[in-house]
Design an enzyme around this catalytic site. Structure first.
Site, PDB file in Angstrom:
ATOM      1  N   ARG A  40       2.269  13.596  -3.179  1.00 29.29           N
ATOM      2  CA  ARG A  40       1.221  12.752  -2.595  1.00 29.29           C
ATOM      3  C   ARG A  40       1.602  12.306  -1.178  1.00 29.29           C
ATOM      4  NH1 ARG A  40      -2.252   8.355  -6.239  1.00 29.29           N
ATOM      5  NH2 ARG A  40      -4.108   9.584  -5.974  1.00 29.29           N
ATOM      6  N   PHE A 163     -11.760  -5.111  -3.575  1.00 29.09           N
ATOM      7  CA  PHE A 163     -13.120  -4.925  -4.078  1.00 29.09           C
ATOM      8  C   PHE A 163     -13.784  -3.661  -3.550  1.00 29.09           C
ATOM      9  CE2 PHE A 163     -12.319  -9.520  -4.307  1.00 29.09           C
ATOM     10  CZ  PHE A 163     -12.613  -9.738  -5.642  1.00 29.09           C
ATOM     11  N   ALA A 165     -15.232   0.044  -3.109  1.00 28.19           N
ATOM     12  CA  ALA A 165     -15.715   1.069  -4.044  1.00 28.19           C
ATOM     13  C   ALA A 165     -15.393   2.426  -3.431  1.00 28.19           C
ATOM     14  CB  ALA A 165     -17.210   0.924  -4.274  1.00 28.19           C
ATOM     15  N   PHE A 223     -19.108  -7.843 -14.372  1.00 26.13           N
ATOM     16  CA  PHE A 223     -20.519  -8.116 -14.038  1.00 26.13           C
ATOM     17  C   PHE A 223     -21.195  -6.861 -13.475  1.00 26.13           C
ATOM     18  CE2 PHE A 223     -21.925 -12.706 -13.916  1.00 26.13           C
ATOM     19  CZ  PHE A 223     -20.935 -13.168 -14.774  1.00 26.13           C
ATOM     20  N   CYS A 273     -11.831   2.211 -13.058  1.00 28.79           N
ATOM     21  CA  CYS A 273     -11.650   0.770 -13.231  1.00 28.79           C
ATOM     22  C   CYS A 273     -12.604   0.041 -14.160  1.00 28.79           C
ATOM     23  CB  CYS A 273     -11.631   0.107 -11.861  1.00 28.79           C
ATOM     24  SG  CYS A 273     -10.178   0.608 -10.921  1.00 28.79           S
ATOM     25  N   ARG A 439     -28.784  11.766 -12.755  1.00 28.96           N
ATOM     26  CA  ARG A 439     -28.678  10.798 -11.661  1.00 28.96           C
ATOM     27  C   ARG A 439     -30.023  10.452 -11.030  1.00 28.96           C
ATOM     28  NH1 ARG A 439     -23.883   8.114 -11.288  1.00 28.96           N
ATOM     29  NH2 ARG A 439     -22.216   9.466 -11.991  1.00 28.96           N
TER      30      ARG A 439
HETATM   31  P1  NAD Z   1      -3.749   5.498  -7.940  1.00 30.74           P
HETATM   32  O1  NAD Z   1      -3.297   6.049  -9.238  1.00 30.74           O
HETATM   33  O2  NAD Z   1      -4.644   6.290  -7.061  1.00 30.74           O
HETATM   34  O3  NAD Z   1      -2.450   5.118  -7.062  1.00 30.74           O
HETATM   35  C1  NAD Z   1      -1.347   4.446  -7.562  1.00 30.74           C
HETATM   36  C2  NAD Z   1      -0.084   5.040  -6.935  1.00 30.74           C
HETATM   37  O4  NAD Z   1       1.030   4.234  -7.290  1.00 30.74           O
HETATM   38  C3  NAD Z   1       0.251   6.463  -7.400  1.00 30.74           C
HETATM   39  O5  NAD Z   1       0.296   7.338  -6.297  1.00 30.74           O
HETATM   40  C4  NAD Z   1       1.619   6.318  -8.085  1.00 30.74           C
HETATM   41  O6  NAD Z   1       2.468   7.431  -7.891  1.00 30.74           O
HETATM   42  C5  NAD Z   1       2.172   5.088  -7.405  1.00 30.74           C
HETATM   43  N1  NAD Z   1       3.230   4.408  -8.170  1.00 30.74           N
HETATM   44  C6  NAD Z   1       3.221   4.052  -9.484  1.00 30.74           C
HETATM   45  N2  NAD Z   1       4.350   3.409  -9.789  1.00 30.74           N
HETATM   46  C7  NAD Z   1       5.102   3.351  -8.660  1.00 30.74           C
HETATM   47  C8  NAD Z   1       6.374   2.793  -8.353  1.00 30.74           C
HETATM   48  N3  NAD Z   1       7.083   2.141  -9.267  1.00 30.74           N
HETATM   49  N4  NAD Z   1       6.830   2.926  -7.086  1.00 30.74           N
HETATM   50  C9  NAD Z   1       6.098   3.560  -6.149  1.00 30.74           C
HETATM   51  N5  NAD Z   1       4.892   4.098  -6.380  1.00 30.74           N
HETATM   52  C10 NAD Z   1       4.389   3.993  -7.623  1.00 30.74           C
HETATM   53  O7  NAD Z   1      -4.407   4.087  -8.279  1.00 30.74           O
HETATM   54  P2  NAD Z   1      -5.539   3.319  -7.440  1.00 30.74           P
HETATM   55  O8  NAD Z   1      -6.874   3.864  -7.773  1.00 30.74           O
HETATM   56  O9  NAD Z   1      -5.118   3.215  -6.029  1.00 30.74           O
HETATM   57  O10 NAD Z   1      -5.469   1.879  -8.119  1.00 30.74           O
HETATM   58  C11 NAD Z   1      -4.380   1.009  -7.885  1.00 30.74           C
HETATM   59  C12 NAD Z   1      -4.742  -0.369  -8.378  1.00 30.74           C
HETATM   60  O11 NAD Z   1      -5.858  -0.870  -7.627  1.00 30.74           O
HETATM   61  C13 NAD Z   1      -5.181  -0.442  -9.840  1.00 30.74           C
HETATM   62  O12 NAD Z   1      -4.722  -1.652 -10.385  1.00 30.74           O
HETATM   63  C14 NAD Z   1      -6.688  -0.451  -9.763  1.00 30.74           C
HETATM   64  O13 NAD Z   1      -7.274  -1.108 -10.868  1.00 30.74           O
HETATM   65  C15 NAD Z   1      -6.928  -1.242  -8.493  1.00 30.74           C
HETATM   66  N6  NAD Z   1      -8.204  -0.947  -7.820  1.00 30.74           N
HETATM   67  C16 NAD Z   1      -8.620   0.344  -7.669  1.00 30.74           C
HETATM   68  C17 NAD Z   1      -9.806   0.611  -6.964  1.00 30.74           C
HETATM   69  C18 NAD Z   1     -10.307   2.016  -6.773  1.00 30.74           C
HETATM   70  O14 NAD Z   1     -11.393   2.168  -6.232  1.00 30.74           O
HETATM   71  N7  NAD Z   1      -9.587   3.054  -7.169  1.00 30.74           N
HETATM   72  C19 NAD Z   1     -10.515  -0.438  -6.381  1.00 30.74           C
HETATM   73  C20 NAD Z   1     -10.045  -1.744  -6.542  1.00 30.74           C
HETATM   74  C21 NAD Z   1      -8.879  -1.978  -7.247  1.00 30.74           C
HETATM   75  C1  UGA Z   2     -16.052  -0.320  -8.535  1.00 27.07           C
HETATM   76  C2  UGA Z   2     -16.580  -1.590  -7.859  1.00 27.07           C
HETATM   77  O1  UGA Z   2     -17.866  -1.328  -7.313  1.00 27.07           O
HETATM   78  C3  UGA Z   2     -15.622  -2.042  -6.770  1.00 27.07           C
HETATM   79  O2  UGA Z   2     -16.081  -3.282  -6.222  1.00 27.07           O
HETATM   80  C4  UGA Z   2     -14.224  -2.230  -7.361  1.00 27.07           C
HETATM   81  O3  UGA Z   2     -13.311  -2.589  -6.354  1.00 27.07           O
HETATM   82  C5  UGA Z   2     -13.783  -0.929  -7.998  1.00 27.07           C
HETATM   83  O4  UGA Z   2     -14.750  -0.553  -9.021  1.00 27.07           O
HETATM   84  C6  UGA Z   2     -12.470  -1.032  -8.694  1.00 27.07           C
HETATM   85  O5  UGA Z   2     -12.029  -2.102  -9.046  1.00 27.07           O
HETATM   86  O6  UGA Z   2     -11.948   0.053  -8.923  1.00 27.07           O
HETATM   87  P1  UGA Z   2     -16.057   2.273  -7.967  1.00 27.07           P
HETATM   88  O7  UGA Z   2     -15.750   2.415  -9.410  1.00 27.07           O
HETATM   89  O8  UGA Z   2     -15.196   2.944  -6.980  1.00 27.07           O
HETATM   90  O9  UGA Z   2     -16.046   0.717  -7.565  1.00 27.07           O
HETATM   91  O10 UGA Z   2     -17.549   2.748  -7.674  1.00 27.07           O
HETATM   92  P2  UGA Z   2     -18.986   2.111  -8.029  1.00 27.07           P
HETATM   93  O11 UGA Z   2     -19.872   2.328  -6.888  1.00 27.07           O
HETATM   94  O12 UGA Z   2     -18.883   0.745  -8.553  1.00 27.07           O
HETATM   95  O13 UGA Z   2     -19.485   3.075  -9.212  1.00 27.07           O
HETATM   96  C7  UGA Z   2     -18.888   3.051 -10.496  1.00 27.07           C
HETATM   97  C8  UGA Z   2     -19.693   3.926 -11.435  1.00 27.07           C
HETATM   98  O14 UGA Z   2     -20.959   3.329 -11.719  1.00 27.07           O
HETATM   99  C9  UGA Z   2     -19.994   5.325 -10.883  1.00 27.07           C
HETATM  100  O15 UGA Z   2     -19.882   6.277 -11.898  1.00 27.07           O
HETATM  101  C10 UGA Z   2     -21.436   5.186 -10.415  1.00 27.07           C
HETATM  102  O16 UGA Z   2     -22.106   6.409 -10.397  1.00 27.07           O
HETATM  103  C11 UGA Z   2     -22.001   4.265 -11.478  1.00 27.07           C
HETATM  104  N1  UGA Z   2     -23.208   3.525 -11.034  1.00 27.07           N
HETATM  105  C12 UGA Z   2     -23.144   2.670  -9.992  1.00 27.07           C
HETATM  106  C13 UGA Z   2     -24.389   3.684 -11.750  1.00 27.07           C
HETATM  107  O17 UGA Z   2     -24.460   4.449 -12.725  1.00 27.07           O
HETATM  108  N2  UGA Z   2     -25.503   2.975 -11.355  1.00 27.07           N
HETATM  109  C14 UGA Z   2     -25.470   2.117 -10.308  1.00 27.07           C
HETATM  110  O18 UGA Z   2     -26.507   1.499 -10.003  1.00 27.07           O
HETATM  111  C15 UGA Z   2     -24.258   1.965  -9.601  1.00 27.07           C
END
Ligand code: NAD
Ligand code: UGA
Length: 459
Positions: A40, A163, A165, A223, A273, A439
């Site tokens: 990565r 937060f 998306a 929510f 998530c 969709r």
């Molecule tokens: P991800 O799996 O894409 O990335 C996490 C990374 O952390 C991986 O690359 C992994 O190798 C690395 N990692 C794990 N353990 C480690 C360690 N001990 N040292 C160094 N690296 C390490 O995950 P993500 O989607 O970025 O989500 C991360 C967090 O953010 C989660 O808690 C998730 O719920 C939250 N979150 C995600 C989103 C989203 O849109 N994906 C949005 C808001 C919050």
């Molecule tokens: C969601 C939240 O929107 C973010 O605020 C949050 O930070 C993130 O989760 C997280 O904690 O990981 P994300 O999952 O990236 O973001 O994308 P969204 O746009 O929320 O869509 C989630 C799913 O719901 C998708 O599969 C989307 O297609 C679906 N969706 C969304 C619907 O089916 N209908 C809608 O009206 C909106």
């Protein structure tokens, strides 16, 4: 404290884009993103920015602008921790797959490893920021690990949930509705608020206690997901009553108390998530004996699973109750448009169900590789890897994927699907040619005038 060096542990969908924006907006701060995953990190350092490990509109440009100046990607975790004043923990917090809380609780082993790593190598005071989504009161555990090192290093812990998306991450980061910072130490809170203050106005930076901040993140996702399950529940009722879910969504959305966003009926929400965070919320509520609260939120997941299942059941019954040996083309595999992320995508579950009915599946997704679609399916462990490979194939051309298909299932709302030559697609398919629009992105009248048997969600 003025921060000059930041380390972010976890170069994923949150760590990568968030730190890239912080680096862009704070040229005087050195930001190092570290990860244990060498592949990565190498991809983040690839000279060709189209090969970054994460696809997000606008991300490649920011990485190109900042990388090597004040943004760095590395696997030298200890070094980055020690030289930084502020450390973000941005690692994955998946649902536990073993032991107590299996299938419900968040697995905090990666977060704990980070805390232990920081405790071990830090020789100067640090502000540790929880960026990962964590169960309420996790900061307590991190604090306990950090404060029992026996060294004189002082650690302040902040909660700063993200937060954004996916698919709109850069826009969300550049123009956040709010930034949330929970903490005990006013000076630590202000150090972080100053970093965001370079581009976010102070009235959008909320300061709370740590526990409110942690719980607000789980609540926000619950929510949001609840709205989707609510409109999806109504979509099923629409299908039995000749009401149209888009018209219902529009009518209720104009009530300013309800609002118009997040009311698109669909095959069900995916992504890494929503499900994980609600399961976690349910688990926490149950662990306090709050069963009515837990049952209430669990229903959001139950309805979402029902919606995915309903989509594939409907497809099978429409195709004369059998899909055995029939070619079904799936357009889209990512959990939403503008991302290459497939975690918990509805497409995986629909494909698995159709394959169990012996369908042949052809997949086309503009950003998801065959390696990934196969890995997603294999992860479910329903059948052997060889079987999955022989039953499901990916194509790089949507016209090839849909050729000779009995039906098309639209799984992701990619914009490009709307501009296809649908007459050409129709001419190459088996007749009657079915479209199941999961969709609601295509126009029913236009599709029917071409000759398709078209069905969508909630109409
Ligand atoms: P991800 O799996 O894409 O990335 C996490 C990374 O952390 C991986 O690359 C992994 O190798 C690395 N990692 C794990 N353990 C480690 C360690 N001990 N040292 C160094 N690296 C390490 O995950 P993500 O989607 O970025 O989500 C991360 C967090 O953010 C989660 O808690 C998730 O719920 C939250 N979150 C995600 C989103 C989203 O849109 N994906 C949005 C808001 C919050
Ligand atoms: C969601 C939240 O929107 C973010 O605020 C949050 O930070 C993130 O989760 C997280 O904690 O990981 P994300 O999952 O990236 O973001 O994308 P969204 O746009 O929320 O869509 C989630 C799913 O719901 C998708 O599969 C989307 O297609 C679906 N969706 C969304 C619907 O089916 N209908 C809608 O009206 C909106």
């Amino acid at each position: 404290m003025t921060i000059t060096k930041i380390c972010c542990i976890g170069a994923g969908y949150v760590g990568g884009p968030t730190m890239a924006v912080i680096a862009k907006k704070n040229p005087n701060i050195k930001v190092t993103i570290v990860d244990i995953n060498q592949e990565r990190i190498d991809a983040w350092n690839d000279a060709d920015v189209s090969k970054l490990p994460i696809y997000e509109p606008g991300l490649a440009e920011i990485v190109e602008e900042t990388r090597g100046k004040n943004l760095f990607f590395s696997t030298e975790i200890d070094k980055a921790i020690d030289e930084s004043e502020m450390i973000f923990i941005s690692v994955n917090t998946p649902t536990k797959t073993y032991g107590k809380g299996k299938g419900m609780a968040a697995d905090l082993k990666y977060v704990e490893l980070c805390a232990r790593n920081i405790a071990e190598v830090a020789t100067t005071d640090k502000i540790v920021v929880e960026k990962s989504t964590l169960p309420v009161r996790t900061a307590q555990a991190i604090k306990s690990i950090l404060h029992n090192t026996g060294s004189n290093v002082n650690f302040e812990i902040l909660s700063n949930p993200e937060f954004l998306a996916e698919g709109t991450a850069i826009q969300d980061l550049l123009n956040p509705d709010r930034v949330l910072i929970g903490g005990e130490s006013e000076s630590a809170i202000e150090s972080l608020a100053n970093i965001y203050g370079s581009w976010v106005s102070q009235d959008r930076i909320l300061r709370t206690n740590v526990w409110s901040s942690e719980l607000s993140k789980l609540t926000a996702n619950a929510f949001l997901a609840q709205r989707i399950s609510s409109i999806n529940a109504i979509s099923e009722l629409c299908e039995h009553t000749e009401a149209d879910v888009s018209e219902v969504a529009r009518a209720i959305g104009m009530d300013s108390r309800i609002g118009s966003k997040f009311l698109n009926a669909s095959i069900g929400f995916g992504g890494s998530c929503f499900q994980k965070d609600i399961l976690n919320l349910v688990y926490i509520a149950r662990s306090y004996g709050l069963n009515a609260v837990a049952d209430y939120w669990e229903q959001v997941i139950i309805l979402n699973d029902h919606q995915k299942r309903r989509f594939s059941d409907n497809l099978i019954s429409t195709l004369y109750n059998t899909v055995s040996g029939k070619k079904i083309a799936m357009l889209g595999w990512a959990f939403k448009k503008d991302t290459n992320d497939t975690r918990e995508s509805a497409a995986i579950y629909v494909a698995d169900h159709l394959l169990s009915e012996q369908a042949q599946i052809a997949v086309y997704d503009p950003k998801v590789s065959e390696k990934k679609t196969q890995a997603d399916l294999n992860y479910l462990n329903t059948r052997s890897e060889e079987e999955n490979k022989s039953l499901m194939t990916s194509f790089e051309d949507p016209y090839e994927a849909t050729k000779d298909a009995h039906a098309i299932a639209i799984m992701t709302e990619w914009d490009e699907f709307k501009s296809y030559d649908w007459k050409k697609i129709y001419s190459q398919m088996k007749k009657p040619a079915f479209i199941f629009d999961g969709r609601n992105i295509l126009n029913k009248d236009a599709m029917e005038s071409i000759g398709f048997e078209y069905s969508s969600i909630g109409k």
